[in-house]
Design a protein around this motif. Structure first.
Motif, PDB file in Angstrom:
ATOM      1  N   LEU A  16      -9.292  -2.847  -5.558  1.00 11.43           N
ATOM      2  CA  LEU A  16      -9.642  -1.429  -5.645  1.00 11.43           C
ATOM      3  C   LEU A  16      -9.596  -0.906  -7.072  1.00 11.43           C
ATOM      4  CD1 LEU A  16      -7.710  -0.136  -2.492  1.00 11.43           C
ATOM      5  CD2 LEU A  16     -10.140  -0.672  -2.689  1.00 11.43           C
ATOM      6  N   THR A  17      -8.884  -1.592  -7.954  1.00 12.65           N
ATOM      7  CA  THR A  17      -8.806  -1.161  -9.352  1.00 12.65           C
ATOM      8  C   THR A  17      -9.620  -2.058 -10.285  1.00 12.65           C
ATOM      9  OG1 THR A  17      -6.766  -2.440  -9.673  1.00 12.65           O
ATOM     10  CG2 THR A  17      -6.532  -0.120  -9.051  1.00 12.65           C
ATOM     11  N   LYS A  18     -10.321  -3.029  -9.701  1.00 10.39           N
ATOM     12  CA  LYS A  18     -11.145  -3.967 -10.491  1.00 10.39           C
ATOM     13  C   LYS A  18     -10.317  -4.632 -11.599  1.00 10.39           C
ATOM     14  CE  LYS A  18     -15.460  -1.368  -9.785  1.00 10.39           C
ATOM     15  NZ  LYS A  18     -14.912  -0.178  -9.117  1.00 10.39           N
ATOM     16  N   SER A  19      -9.176  -5.150 -11.219  1.00  7.39           N
ATOM     17  CA  SER A  19      -8.280  -5.790 -12.179  1.00  7.39           C
ATOM     18  C   SER A  19      -7.937  -7.198 -11.707  1.00  7.39           C
ATOM     19  CB  SER A  19      -7.001  -4.960 -12.360  1.00  7.39           C
ATOM     20  OG  SER A  19      -6.333  -4.774 -11.130  1.00  7.39           O
ATOM     21  N   ARG A  20      -7.184  -7.902 -12.516  1.00 11.44           N
ATOM     22  CA  ARG A  20      -6.855  -9.296 -12.203  1.00 11.44           C
ATOM     23  C   ARG A  20      -5.897  -9.367 -11.008  1.00 11.44           C
ATOM     24  NH1 ARG A  20      -3.642  -7.472 -16.164  1.00 11.44           N
ATOM     25  NH2 ARG A  20      -1.411  -7.994 -16.094  1.00 11.44           N
ATOM     26  N   ALA A  21      -5.757 -10.565 -10.474  1.00  6.86           N
ATOM     27  CA  ALA A  21      -4.871 -10.771  -9.329  1.00  6.86           C
ATOM     28  C   ALA A  21      -3.421 -10.460  -9.704  1.00  6.86           C
ATOM     29  CB  ALA A  21      -4.990 -12.215  -8.842  1.00  6.86           C
ATOM     30  N   ALA A  22      -2.613 -10.224  -8.680  1.00  7.41           N
ATOM     31  CA  ALA A  22      -1.215  -9.864  -8.907  1.00  7.41           C
ATOM     32  C   ALA A  22      -0.459 -10.976  -9.618  1.00  7.41           C
ATOM     33  CB  ALA A  22      -0.543  -9.557  -7.573  1.00  7.41           C
ATOM     34  N   TRP A  30       4.180  -1.103 -10.197  1.00  9.78           N
ATOM     35  CA  TRP A  30       3.042  -2.000 -10.435  1.00  9.78           C
ATOM     36  C   TRP A  30       1.735  -1.331 -10.022  1.00  9.78           C
ATOM     37  CZ3 TRP A  30      -0.195  -4.427  -6.759  1.00  9.78           C
ATOM     38  CH2 TRP A  30      -1.061  -5.392  -7.287  1.00  9.78           C
ATOM     39  N   VAL A  31       1.723  -0.683  -8.854  1.00  9.58           N
ATOM     40  CA  VAL A  31       0.518   0.030  -8.402  1.00  9.58           C
ATOM     41  C   VAL A  31       0.148   1.118  -9.404  1.00  9.58           C
ATOM     42  CG1 VAL A  31      -0.437   1.550  -6.617  1.00  9.58           C
ATOM     43  CG2 VAL A  31       0.877  -0.476  -5.949  1.00  9.58           C
ATOM     44  N   SER A  32       1.145   1.882  -9.860  1.00 12.17           N
ATOM     45  CA  SER A  32       0.884   2.960 -10.821  1.00 12.17           C
ATOM     46  C   SER A  32       0.294   2.410 -12.118  1.00 12.17           C
ATOM     47  CB  SER A  32       2.174   3.721 -11.122  1.00 12.17           C
ATOM     48  OG  SER A  32       2.722   4.284  -9.949  1.00 12.17           O
ATOM     49  N   ARG A  33       0.824   1.284 -12.574  1.00 15.37           N
ATOM     50  CA  ARG A  33       0.315   0.679 -13.804  1.00 15.37           C
ATOM     51  C   ARG A  33      -1.124   0.202 -13.637  1.00 15.37           C
ATOM     52  NH1 ARG A  33       4.126  -2.648 -14.352  1.00 15.37           N
ATOM     53  NH2 ARG A  33       3.104  -4.601 -13.766  1.00 15.37           N
ATOM     54  N   ARG A  34      -1.420  -0.396 -12.486  1.00 16.82           N
ATOM     55  CA  ARG A  34      -2.785  -0.842 -12.238  1.00 16.82           C
ATOM     56  C   ARG A  34      -3.750   0.348 -12.140  1.00 16.82           C
ATOM     57  NH1 ARG A  34      -3.940  -6.223 -10.945  1.00 16.82           N
ATOM     58  NH2 ARG A  34      -2.334  -7.473 -11.978  1.00 16.82           N
ATOM     59  N   GLY A  79      -8.628   4.651  -2.269  1.00 14.92           N
ATOM     60  CA  GLY A  79      -7.752   3.995  -1.313  1.00 14.92           C
ATOM     61  C   GLY A  79      -6.483   3.468  -1.940  1.00 14.92           C
ATOM     62  N   ALA A  80      -6.517   3.122  -3.233  1.00 14.50           N
ATOM     63  CA  ALA A  80      -5.328   2.581  -3.896  1.00 14.50           C
ATOM     64  C   ALA A  80      -4.208   3.615  -3.968  1.00 14.50           C
ATOM     65  CB  ALA A  80      -5.688   2.099  -5.300  1.00 14.50           C
ATOM     66  N   TYR A  81      -4.557   4.889  -4.056  1.00 16.96           N
ATOM     67  CA  TYR A  81      -3.525   5.918  -4.146  1.00 16.96           C
ATOM     68  C   TYR A  81      -2.731   6.046  -2.845  1.00 16.96           C
ATOM     69  CZ  TYR A  81      -5.738   7.420  -8.497  1.00 16.96           C
ATOM     70  OH  TYR A  81      -6.242   7.464  -9.773  1.00 16.96           O
ATOM     71  N   ALA A 136      -0.353   3.503   4.820  1.00 14.69           N
ATOM     72  CA  ALA A 136      -0.934   2.234   4.381  1.00 14.69           C
ATOM     73  C   ALA A 136      -2.116   1.845   5.271  1.00 14.69           C
ATOM     74  CB  ALA A 136       0.129   1.142   4.388  1.00 14.69           C
ATOM     75  N   ALA A 137      -1.969   2.065   6.582  1.00  8.76           N
ATOM     76  CA  ALA A 137      -3.055   1.725   7.500  1.00  8.76           C
ATOM     77  C   ALA A 137      -4.252   2.654   7.328  1.00  8.76           C
ATOM     78  CB  ALA A 137      -2.553   1.799   8.944  1.00  8.76           C
ATOM     79  N   LEU A 138      -3.997   3.964   7.256  1.00  5.96           N
ATOM     80  CA  LEU A 138      -5.092   4.925   7.130  1.00  5.96           C
ATOM     81  C   LEU A 138      -5.810   4.794   5.793  1.00  5.96           C
ATOM     82  CD1 LEU A 138      -3.430   8.092   8.721  1.00  5.96           C
ATOM     83  CD2 LEU A 138      -5.134   6.574   9.746  1.00  5.96           C
ATOM     84  N   GLY A 139      -5.131   4.273   4.787  1.00  5.53           N
ATOM     85  CA  GLY A 139      -5.783   4.019   3.507  1.00  5.53           C
ATOM     86  C   GLY A 139      -6.576   2.734   3.489  1.00  5.53           C
ATOM     87  N   THR A 140      -6.264   1.807   4.393  1.00  2.00           N
ATOM     88  CA  THR A 140      -6.928   0.508   4.414  1.00  2.00           C
ATOM     89  C   THR A 140      -8.128   0.474   5.354  1.00  2.00           C
ATOM     90  OG1 THR A 140      -4.832  -0.610   3.908  1.00  2.00           O
ATOM     91  CG2 THR A 140      -6.585  -1.964   4.851  1.00  2.00           C
ATOM     92  N   LEU A 141      -8.021   1.129   6.504  1.00  2.00           N
ATOM     93  CA  LEU A 141      -9.067   1.017   7.519  1.00  2.00           C
ATOM     94  C   LEU A 141     -10.444   1.463   7.036  1.00  2.00           C
ATOM     95  CD1 LEU A 141      -7.114   2.072  10.746  1.00  2.00           C
ATOM     96  CD2 LEU A 141      -8.026  -0.192  10.177  1.00  2.00           C
ATOM     97  N   PRO A 142     -10.567   2.565   6.286  1.00  2.43           N
ATOM     98  CA  PRO A 142     -11.913   2.936   5.808  1.00  2.43           C
ATOM     99  C   PRO A 142     -12.514   1.919   4.835  1.00  2.43           C
ATOM    100  CG  PRO A 142     -10.455   4.839   5.750  1.00  2.43           C
ATOM    101  CD  PRO A 142      -9.596   3.635   5.997  1.00  2.43           C
ATOM    102  N   VAL A 143     -11.692   1.059   4.265  1.00  2.00           N
ATOM    103  CA  VAL A 143     -12.183  -0.013   3.397  1.00  2.00           C
ATOM    104  C   VAL A 143     -12.459  -1.273   4.208  1.00  2.00           C
ATOM    105  CG1 VAL A 143     -11.619  -1.479   1.416  1.00  2.00           C
ATOM    106  CG2 VAL A 143     -10.910   0.923   1.432  1.00  2.00           C
ATOM    107  N   LEU A 144     -11.619  -1.538   5.205  1.00  2.00           N
ATOM    108  CA  LEU A 144     -11.700  -2.789   5.957  1.00  2.00           C
ATOM    109  C   LEU A 144     -12.846  -2.777   6.969  1.00  2.00           C
ATOM    110  CD1 LEU A 144     -10.310  -5.516   6.228  1.00  2.00           C
ATOM    111  CD2 LEU A 144      -8.776  -4.506   7.922  1.00  2.00           C
ATOM    112  N   LEU A 145     -13.070  -1.644   7.640  1.00  3.94           N
ATOM    113  CA  LEU A 145     -14.124  -1.603   8.658  1.00  3.94           C
ATOM    114  C   LEU A 145     -15.516  -1.879   8.100  1.00  3.94           C
ATOM    115  CD1 LEU A 145     -11.991  -0.490  10.753  1.00  3.94           C
ATOM    116  CD2 LEU A 145     -13.887   0.843  11.657  1.00  3.94           C
TER     117      LEU A 145
END
Length: 370
Positions: free
Chosen positions: A53-59, A107-111, A122-124, A169-178
């Motif tokens: 979602l942030t177009k960055s490298r893997a964790a 880590w999320v905030s930094r990304r 969705g990342a927020y 976490a679920a409500l932020g993911t479902l609109p991306v996953l569906l």
């Protein structure tokens, strides 16, 4: 690593279902599903989705393996609640999970700050979910040291975890996953995620506070969360039509419908018309089990075959998604029956989960076989 987390989550859910059908008390039973099953998996999913979602490298390895100590804490918690371990182990488990939540939140905030261009909204939602988790966990040592505060703080902890952490976490993911699962773009998803985060977070916190200080404080929160879920359901039906009930996405759709029903059931519980345990049991069968099994049907093939899409990944996704409507109906029936305190309804949930386990074992054993 991520496949391991998915398999462990399903094993934890099976253990919780076995405990529910046995004579195990509610607290350790539900914590098998929440602390051992859901929490490490959500940490792993956040570490997977945020770079996308942030177009960055893997964790980094420190984040990639962060779910492992969370799993240890998740195993300690039900054992301590069951009296197998001393109660002070609950302090240890809460400390581990709270520290992990803070680390992942930073880590999320930094990304988000380092994202190339505007990060996907969705990342927020993951940051908001982790905030809820941290505050919910910070209450555990307080009521362990001051037992008179246990009833209200335990209720706040429960609602902030189930609706705040897992719910957001679920409500932020479902609109991306569906859209990914249906292979059809939803042009309104990003706007909804951007507009609905504050109402959803306010709703979750309001319900948690209302469970502690008074029923009427929770009513506006339930209405806000219902509005957010309703907007998603309406948008999905408008974009996808009957396809949203396809075998690949039926469990995810039912999880969203179940979440909406649970908000109504929660109000009935707050008004004295429904006991607490049926509402919590309904949460597991209505929402948690279809959500996780439906999400894993899409994500495990991606984790098993990372990189660009491949025929092997597509075959594995089709195999795991098979029987999705059947499982969705079983979860729906189990959730409705559990709201009416039908203990046998756990058998329906166990049957649905067993169907997914068999498909998962077959797919992992020979993932390329159609």
């Amino acid at each position: 690593m991520l496949v391991w987390l998915g398999v462990c989550a399903i094993v934890a859910f099976l253990a919780a279902l076995a405990a529910a059908l046995g004579a195990v008390p509610p607290a350790p039973t539900f914590h098998l599903a929440f602390a051992l099953g859901s929490l490490p998996l959500i940490f792993g999913a956040i570490a997977h989705f945020v770079p996308v979602l942030t177009k960055s490298r893997a964790a980094e390895p420190s984040i990639h393996y962060l779910p492992l100590p969370v799993q240890v804490a998740g195993l300690i918690t039900p054992l301590a609640l069951a009296g197998i371990l001393p109660q002070w182990f609950l302090h240890l488990a809460a400390t581990i999970d709270a520290a992990a939540a803070v680390l992942l939140l930073f880590w999320v905030s930094r990304r988000l700050r380092a994202a190339l261009g505007a990060p996907h909204p969705g990342a927020y939602w993951y940051g908001a979910a982790l905030l809820c988790l941290f505050f919910a966990l910070s209450l555990v040592p307080v009521w362990l040291m001051i037992p008179t505060l246990r009833p209200p703080l335990r209720l706040f902890h429960l609602h902030l975890n189930t609706l705040g952490f897992i719910g957001l976490a679920a409500l932020g993911t479902l609109p991306v996953l569906l859209p990914t699962a249906l292979r059809q773009f939803d042009a309104t998803a990003a706007a909804r995620l951007r507009e609905d985060l504050l109402p959803a977070l306010t709703g979750a916190v309001s319900i948690a506070a209302g469970a502690t200080v008074g029923f009427w404080f929770a009513v506006p929160g339930a209405m806000l969360l219902a509005w957010v879920v309703g907007r998603d359901l309406f948008a999905w039906w408008r974009v996808y039509g009957a396809k949203v009930g396809a075998t690949a996405t039926a469990p995810l759709f039912i999880a969203s419908v179940g979440f909406l029903i649970l908000l109504i059931a929660g109000l009935a519980h707050g008004a004295g018309g429904l006991a607490a345990r049926p509402a919590l049991s309904g949460y597991v069968a209505f929402f948690l089990l279809p959500l996780v099994s439906g999400a894993l049907a899409q994500l495990i093939p991606v984790w098993r075959f990372p990189g660009v899409d491949s025929p092997a990944r597509q075959v594995m996704q089709r195999r795991l998604a098979g029987g999705g409507r059947f499982r969705a109906m079983l979860f729906l029936g189990a959730g409705l029956a559990l709201l009416f305190e039908a203990h046998w309804a756990w058998l329906l949930a166990a049957l649905a989960l067993a169907d997914f386990v068999l498909r998962l074992l077959g797919a992992l054993y020979n993932p390329r076989q159609p």
